[in-house]
Design a protein around this motif. Structure first.
Motif, PDB file in Angstrom:
ATOM      1  N   HIS A  68       7.981  -1.926   2.417  1.00 31.51           N
ATOM      2  CA  HIS A  68       6.993  -1.855   3.504  1.00 31.51           C
ATOM      3  C   HIS A  68       7.447  -2.871   4.543  1.00 31.51           C
ATOM      4  N   HIS A 117      12.057   1.868  -1.981  1.00 28.32           N
ATOM      5  CA  HIS A 117      10.652   1.521  -1.743  1.00 28.32           C
ATOM      6  C   HIS A 117      10.566   0.194  -0.996  1.00 28.32           C
ATOM      7  N   ASP A 177      10.394  -3.301  -2.573  1.00 28.45           N
ATOM      8  CA  ASP A 177       8.961  -3.303  -2.288  1.00 28.45           C
ATOM      9  C   ASP A 177       8.739  -4.180  -1.047  1.00 28.45           C
ATOM     10  N   HIS A 218       2.617   5.298  -4.316  1.00 24.60           N
ATOM     11  CA  HIS A 218       2.589   4.306  -5.387  1.00 24.60           C
ATOM     12  C   HIS A 218       1.934   4.930  -6.617  1.00 24.60           C
ATOM     13  N   HIS A 245       6.963   2.036  -8.698  1.00 29.43           N
ATOM     14  CA  HIS A 245       6.475   1.184  -9.803  1.00 29.43           C
ATOM     15  C   HIS A 245       6.450   1.871 -11.170  1.00 29.43           C
TER      16      HIS A 245
END
Ligand SMILES: [Zn+2]
Length: 457
Positions: free
Chosen positions: A70, A68, A322, A234, A271
């Motif tokens: 971004h 995960h 993340d 998410h 998460h």
């Protein structure tokens, strides 16, 4: 004829089903696969050996798998540092909405370089901000991954619930339902490779329940299953998200995911912090995966995911950095340590996770949630040669006897070499196929350009 690389005189943690380890062993790589490994010296008389590595003082593990991230957030690190998730999103969306193709490419380069120099061999980018007229962002991200030499999954994200529909992103930062679905399908068609040694895969990845319509969740799931690709989003990140789901949909996040087709062995979710026993049971029953992001959850004060309970129930769990707007380091090897330490602050205390479980989360667990456990995630004959040589004989680790303990409990270990499909991508902490210093300069320039444009409103 196979070209062979022989690695010798190292500790090896295979992370296979039995957690097989060798205190001093060898590995033979033939082309892009692991041919053999074991205790002691490599077999004699091997043909076509192009390289022999004396790995004395090292631990060899599977390459780390990030589940995960971004990438675009590389340009907005260190902002809104004292916010919870919703306030942080509201503070940053207006800036994120101004990204263009050059910024996205540069941010991807920075994110990928940081992952790769720290032992990540399979990276993922969940990209969901596609401002109108911003160019071919997916193509730019995939280009950056190819240049780094890393194995890569693009989770093609989307948002269609903006402020006017009760969501958090500004109106100009979202796509239409039809536009998002068509663009996602085109990205799968253009870039997804389902072969054993694929370097590029695509997943369908609407951003989150609070930025996406129910129709986009449902039709996104249908699209992914029609195309045979995985689904990512998410889930259950914060208390506020749970309240949002209850008010808007009349149910908690896990029930909402189930009602929209979003539980299943082809789904993994980032998460999963706020999960009760029946949520965990639903994930276990459906084999839905989890991307555990301990540093980001701590940074945004989201809470502690119940990883020991998930593992006990049989939920596949991997690790995630993340986005780097909520985890400025952008490194995955430090997440092994943080996963272990942060989970010990939860209900299971010192029994929560041990060093070997933490290493498994960052390797095999990651491969499982990305649907690639047949190919990567453990060191076994026939699997792809994605592996890392961690140096453990320097000041930082030399006095720790057990190498896996040194790697997980100790300081971030130096990476002497990192291979993806038998091709070396990093040596002595430096990348071999891209210019790290040039990337550092361009990330600073693009971060300043984005800040300037965002300030103009
Ligand atoms: Zn995220």
């Amino acid at each position: 004829m196979a070209q062979r690389i022989v690695i010798e005189n190292c500790a090896i943690a295979t992370v296979d089903a039995d957690d097989t380890e060798y205190a001093s062993g060898y590995m033979v790589v033939a082309d892009n696969r692991i041919e053999s490994l074991g205790a002691g010296k490599a077999p004699e008389g091997l043909e076509d050996v192009v390289r022999r590595i004396d790995a004395t003082g090292h631990l060899v593990t599977p390459g780390l798998v990030n589940t995960h991230h971004h990438f675009y957030q590389w340009l907005t690190r260190g902002l809104a540092t004292d916010h919870n998730l919703f306030n942080w999103l509201v503070a940053l969306y207006p800036t994120w909405a101004r990204i263009d193709e050059q910024m996205t490419y540069t941010a991807a380069q920075g994110s990928l370089a940081t992952l790769a120099r720290g032992g990540v061999t399979t990276a993922l980018d969940h990209h969901y901000v596609f401002p109108k007229g911003s160019g071919d962002l997916s193509g730019a991200i995939i280009r950056a991954a190819r240049e780094t030499g890393i194995r890569f999954t693009l989770a093609r994200g989307s948002m269609d619930r903006s402020e006017k529909d009760g969501g958090l992103p500004p109106d100009f930062a979202v796509e239409t339902l039809e536009g998002a679905l068509a663009a996602t399908e085109a990205t799968v068609d253009e870039h997804h490779d389902d072969s054993f040694d694929a370097m590029t895969q695509v997943a369908v990845a609407p951003c989150s329940p609070f930025s996406v319509s129910t129709e986009l969740m449902q039709q996104g799931a249908e699209l992914a299953r029609r195309k045979g690709v995985r689904l990512h989003t998410h889930g259950s990140e914060t208390v506020e998200e749970e309240q949002f789901c209850k008010e808007l949909f009349g149910m908690g996040p896990t029930d909402y995911f189930e009602s929209t087709g979003w539980l299943g062995e082809d789904v993994w979710m980032a998460h999963c912090v706020h999960m009760n026993d029946s949520d965990i049971a639903a994930f276990a029953r459906t084999k839905t995966g989890v991307a555990h992001c301990p540093s980001s959850n701590a940074r945004l004060a989201a809470g502690i995911a119940r990883v020991p309970d998930m593992l006990a129930a049989g939920v596949p769990v991997g690790l995630g950095v993340d986005g780097t707007a909520s985890n400025e380091s952008g490194e995955l090897h430090t997440e092994l340590r943080n996963a272990l330490l942060i989970n010990r602050l939860g209900a299971h205390r010192e029994a929560a996770l041990n060093a070997r479980q933490a290493l498994r989360l960052g390797t095999y667990g990651g491969a499982q949630v990305l649907g690639r456990a047949r190919e990567i995630g453990s060191l076994e004959p026939g699997k792809l040669a994605d592996l890392v040589l961690w140096r453990l004989d320097t000041l930082a680790h030399a006095s720790i006897a057990d190498p896996v303990t040194a790697l997980v409990f100790g300081a971030a270990a130096p990476v002497t070499a990192s291979f993806v499909g038998g091709r070396q991508i990093a040596e002595n902490g430096r990348l071999l196929h891209v210019d790290e210093d040039a990337i550092a300069r361009s990330t600073r320039e693009e971060a300043r350009r984005l800040a300037r444009i965002a300030a103009q409103g």
